[in-house]
Motif scaffolding. Structure first.
Motif, mmCIF file in Angstrom:
data_model
loop_
_atom_site.group_PDB
_atom_site.id
_atom_site.type_symbol
_atom_site.label_atom_id
_atom_site.label_comp_id
_atom_site.label_asym_id
_atom_site.label_seq_id
_atom_site.Cartn_x
_atom_site.Cartn_y
_atom_site.Cartn_z
ATOM 1 N N LYS A 10 50.110 103.151 2.067
ATOM 2 C CA LYS A 10 50.157 102.094 1.048
ATOM 3 C C LYS A 10 49.318 102.465 -0.171
ATOM 4 O O LYS A 10 49.679 102.127 -1.296
ATOM 5 C CB LYS A 10 49.670 100.773 1.645
ATOM 6 N N ILE A 109 57.611 102.623 11.083
ATOM 7 C CA ILE A 109 58.262 101.887 10.000
ATOM 8 C C ILE A 109 59.767 101.959 10.255
ATOM 9 O O ILE A 109 60.403 102.963 9.939
ATOM 10 C CB ILE A 109 57.895 102.485 8.628
ATOM 11 N N MET A 128 55.194 97.063 8.656
ATOM 12 C CA MET A 128 55.960 97.469 7.479
ATOM 13 C C MET A 128 57.363 97.861 7.902
ATOM 14 O O MET A 128 57.540 98.494 8.953
ATOM 15 C CB MET A 128 55.283 98.641 6.759
ATOM 16 N N GLU A 153 55.573 93.756 4.802
ATOM 17 C CA GLU A 153 55.423 94.833 3.817
ATOM 18 C C GLU A 153 56.655 95.733 3.846
ATOM 19 O O GLU A 153 57.269 95.918 4.904
ATOM 20 C CB GLU A 153 54.158 95.632 4.123
ATOM 21 N N THR A 154 57.014 96.282 2.691
ATOM 22 C CA THR A 154 58.265 97.032 2.602
ATOM 23 C C THR A 154 58.085 98.427 2.007
ATOM 24 O O THR A 154 57.275 98.644 1.117
ATOM 25 C CB THR A 154 59.295 96.277 1.734
ATOM 26 N N HIS A 174 55.841 98.149 -1.297
ATOM 27 C CA HIS A 174 54.475 98.610 -1.057
ATOM 28 C C HIS A 174 54.388 100.135 -1.148
ATOM 29 O O HIS A 174 53.311 100.683 -1.408
ATOM 30 C CB HIS A 174 53.999 98.148 0.315
#
Length: 214
Positions: A10, A109, A128, A153-154, A174
C-alpha cells in the motif's frame, strides 16, 4: 495473518507483474524494476520456473517484496509460500486458497469483479481485493464500489497503463498491479531492460504526482 507485506504494498502503490514464456531474463528484469523504483514484484506461477525464480529473487533482492501471482488453488499457494513468496495474488475467488494463505499468515489478494465477490472475499477474512480485469470497468467503478463497501481495500489490475494509472489511484485504488505495459515480454526477449527501467520510473513518478499534487 501478517499484514506487514500488505502495508508495504500500500505504501509502494505499485506491484510489477512478471508473466513470461521463459525464465530467461528474470534477474535482469527484476533488477531493472528495482532500479526504476519498483519495490513489489509478482512472479506469476504460469511462468516457467516460477517457484525457483521466487526463491532466487528473494535471495538476490532482499530489499524487494517478491510475491506469487496466478495462484489458482491451495496447493499452488502452499508451494509458493514454501518458496518464499511474501504475498499471493489470484485471478479468482476461492475460499480454500485463502484459507491456506491465512494458515501460513501470508497476505493474499484474490481477484474479484462484482460487489458480491468483493464482500464475500472480505467475509473470508481478506483485507484487500484485486479488481480484475479493471480495464472494461474503468476508474469510476472503484469510486462506485467505495459507496457501499468503503471498508474493503482495492488493487486495480488488468489494463493499467501509464495513461490511466493516475486515474485509478485518484478514484480510490490503494495500489495497482501492472503487467505488460511495464514488463513487456518483447522487451525482455530483446534485452531492452533500460526501457523497462524507464517505464518503472514513469509509473513511480505518477504515484508521486498523485500523492503530492502541485
Amino acid at each position: 495473518m501478517s499484514t506487514s507485506a500488505l502495508e508495504e504494498i500500500k505504501r509502494a502503490k505499485l506491484v510489477a507483474i512478471i508473466r513470461s514464456h521463459s525464465s530467461e531474463g528474470l534477474e535482469n528484469t527484476v533488477r531493472s524494476l528495482y532500479q526504476g523504483g519498483i519495490r513489489a514484484v509478482e512472479i506469476t506461477l504460469n511462468t516457467p520456473g516460477a517457484l525457483s525464480g521466487i526463491e532466487q529473487m528473494k535471495q538476490k533482492f532482499p530489499e524487494l517484496l517478491i510475491g506469487a501471482g496466478t495462484v489458482l488453488d491451495s496447493e499452488s499457494a502452499r508451494l509458493a509460500i514454501i518458496s518464499g513468496a511474501s504475498f499471493l495474488l489470484t485471478p479468482t475467488l476461492k475460499k480454500e486458497t485463502i484459507e491456506t494463505a491465512k494458515y501460513y499468515q501470508v497476505p493474499i489478494i484474490p481477484g474479484v469483479m462484482t460487489p458480491t465477490e468483493v464482500l464475500t472475499a472480505y467475509e473470508y477474512g481478506v483485507k484487500m481485493v484485486k479488481i480484475f480485469p479493471i480495464r472494461p470497468l474503468g476508474p469510476k467503478y472503484l469510486t462506485d464500489l467505495k459507496g457501499p463497501l468503503p471498508f474493503v481495500e482495492t488493487m486495480a489490475v488488468g489494463g493499467v497503463s501509464l495513461e490511466n494509472a493516475g486515474d485509478f489511484l485518484k478514484a480510490g485504488a490503494h495500489c495497482l498491479g501492472i503487467g505488460s505495459s511495464l514488463v513487456d515480454e518483447k522487451l525482455v526477449q530483446q534485452g531492452d531492460f533500460t526501457e523497462i527501467e524507464r517505464r518503472a520510473a514513469s509509473f513511480v513518478e505518477i504515484v508521486h504526482k498523485v500523492q503530492s499534487p502541485k
